[in-house]
Scaffold this motif. Structure first.
Motif, PDB file in Angstrom:
ATOM      1  N   ALA A  50      41.927  31.864  73.818  1.00 28.22           N
ATOM      2  CA  ALA A  50      42.524  33.061  74.401  1.00 28.22           C
ATOM      3  C   ALA A  50      42.404  33.038  75.920  1.00 28.22           C
ATOM      4  O   ALA A  50      43.342  33.385  76.643  1.00 28.22           O
ATOM      5  N   CYS A  51      41.246  32.613  76.397  1.00 28.16           N
ATOM      6  CA  CYS A  51      41.010  32.540  77.839  1.00 28.16           C
ATOM      7  C   CYS A  51      41.980  31.571  78.502  1.00 28.16           C
ATOM      8  O   CYS A  51      42.564  31.871  79.551  1.00 28.16           O
ATOM      9  N   ARG A  52      42.159  30.436  77.884  1.00 25.30           N
ATOM     10  CA  ARG A  52      43.066  29.426  78.431  1.00 25.30           C
ATOM     11  C   ARG A  52      44.508  29.934  78.441  1.00 25.30           C
ATOM     12  O   ARG A  52      45.261  29.677  79.388  1.00 25.30           O
ATOM     13  N   ALA A  53      44.890  30.671  77.406  1.00 28.04           N
ATOM     14  CA  ALA A  53      46.240  31.234  77.358  1.00 28.04           C
ATOM     15  C   ALA A  53      46.448  32.202  78.520  1.00 28.04           C
ATOM     16  O   ALA A  53      47.489  32.183  79.194  1.00 28.04           O
ATOM     17  N   ILE A  54      45.453  33.040  78.769  1.00 28.89           N
ATOM     18  CA  ILE A  54      45.544  33.992  79.880  1.00 28.89           C
ATOM     19  C   ILE A  54      45.567  33.257  81.212  1.00 28.89           C
ATOM     20  O   ILE A  54      46.336  33.596  82.123  1.00 28.89           O
ATOM     21  N   GLU A  55      44.720  32.236  81.333  1.00 28.38           N
ATOM     22  CA  GLU A  55      44.682  31.448  82.568  1.00 28.38           C
ATOM     23  C   GLU A  55      46.061  30.896  82.917  1.00 28.38           C
ATOM     24  O   GLU A  55      46.516  30.973  84.068  1.00 28.38           O
ATOM     25  N   LEU A  56      46.745  30.344  81.930  1.00 29.32           N
ATOM     26  CA  LEU A  56      48.043  29.722  82.176  1.00 29.32           C
ATOM     27  C   LEU A  56      49.147  30.747  82.432  1.00 29.32           C
ATOM     28  O   LEU A  56      50.165  30.418  83.033  1.00 29.32           O
ATOM     29  N   LEU A  57      48.940  31.973  81.990  1.00 32.39           N
ATOM     30  CA  LEU A  57      49.912  33.030  82.273  1.00 32.39           C
ATOM     31  C   LEU A  57      49.862  33.441  83.740  1.00 32.39           C
ATOM     32  O   LEU A  57      50.847  33.923  84.295  1.00 32.39           O
ATOM     33  N   GLY A  58      48.708  33.273  84.350  1.00 30.77           N
ATOM     34  CA  GLY A  58      48.578  33.571  85.767  1.00 30.77           C
ATOM     35  C   GLY A  58      48.898  35.015  86.112  1.00 30.77           C
ATOM     36  O   GLY A  58      48.410  35.951  85.481  1.00 30.77           O
ATOM     37  N   GLU A  59      49.748  35.198  87.096  1.00 25.51           N
ATOM     38  CA  GLU A  59      50.089  36.532  87.592  1.00 25.51           C
ATOM     39  C   GLU A  59      50.643  37.433  86.489  1.00 25.51           C
ATOM     40  O   GLU A  59      50.429  38.650  86.515  1.00 25.51           O
ATOM     41  N   ASP A  60      51.328  36.867  85.527  1.00 21.76           N
ATOM     42  CA  ASP A  60      51.879  37.670  84.434  1.00 21.76           C
ATOM     43  C   ASP A  60      50.787  38.314  83.582  1.00 21.76           C
ATOM     44  O   ASP A  60      51.068  39.230  82.804  1.00 21.76           O
ATOM     45  N   ALA A  61      49.565  37.823  83.724  1.00 25.91           N
ATOM     46  CA  ALA A  61      48.450  38.372  82.941  1.00 25.91           C
ATOM     47  C   ALA A  61      47.498  39.183  83.817  1.00 25.91           C
ATOM     48  O   ALA A  61      46.329  39.351  83.480  1.00 25.91           O
TER      49      ALA A  61
END
Length: 217
Positions: A137-148
């Motif tokens: 989950a953390c990695r998914a948020i990391e890759l979303l960047g500004e969108d997250a």
């Protein structure tokens, strides 16, 4: 050949651990049939082979499977194939399988219309008792960047909790959440990977201690 070798690559990590805990044996022994129950490895690889085929009807049918491995690969097949109705999978944000939930959330978080609900799922997974689930989950948020950006308070909390803790899990969680914070201009503590700096946890000598370190126990 994959089945002959009992290659577990088509089984998501959290499902592997679920089987290990359930059967009380190493995964290799489970796949060799040395336990009371085993995952359907052939079905898992068959589902994984759906990726890249653009068979949306087949993937949608797999989503109805009781096997979480098949549902997981069905989501990836739809997503990678450019399926245009991803919002129809919103119900799977509450799937019993963490791998399915997170894969769907990662997909839907990239669309404005479903982002809020998807980010809510991802931030809840950050507190999962198993660090490898939290890391997905953390990695998914990391890759979303500004969108997250809405996840910023949760990622700050995760980073602060793990930055100076020992063990593989805390290290990976701090590294990923820290990268997200860096990307959003937040203050983080620099990593020092020089020999003896302490950024990595020394490998314990006893196998049982090594296993505990890897699973964060």
């Amino acid at each position: 050949e994959r089945l002959k070798l009992r290659d577990p690559g088509a089984i998501p990590e959290d499902e592997m651990w679920r089987w290990v805990r359930k059967e009380g044996k190493p995964l290799h022994d489970i796949l060799l049939g040395r336990s009371d129950h085993q995952p359907d490895l052939q079905a898992a690889w068959r589902a994984a082979d759906q990726v890249g085929r653009l068979d949306f009807a087949g993937a949608l049918e797999l989503l109805k499977s009781a096997d979480p491995n098949e549902r997981y690969w069905a989501v990836i097949a739809l997503r990678s194939g450019g399926y245009e109705h991803g919002e129809q999978l919103a119900g799977y944000l509450d799937d019993i399988s963490a791998s399915v939930r997170i894969e769907v959330a990662d997909w839907l978080a990239r669309e404005k219309g479903s982002r809020k609900r998807a980010l809510d799922r991802l931030t809840r997974e950050l507190t999962h008792e198993d660090w490898w689930v939290a890391l997905r989950a953390c990695r998914a948020i990391e890759l979303l960047g500004e969108d997250a950006r809405e996840a910023l308070p949760f990622m700050k909390k995760l980073y602060a909790k793990n930055r100076n803790r020992k063990g593989d899990g805390p290290f990976y969680l701090a590294f990923s959440s820290g990268a997200f914070l860096d990307g959003l201009g937040e203050k983080t503590e620099p990593w020092d990977f020089a020999p003896g700096a302490g950024a990595f946890t020394p490998e314990p000598k006893k196998k049982q201690d090594r296993d505990r370190a890897r699973i964060g126990r």
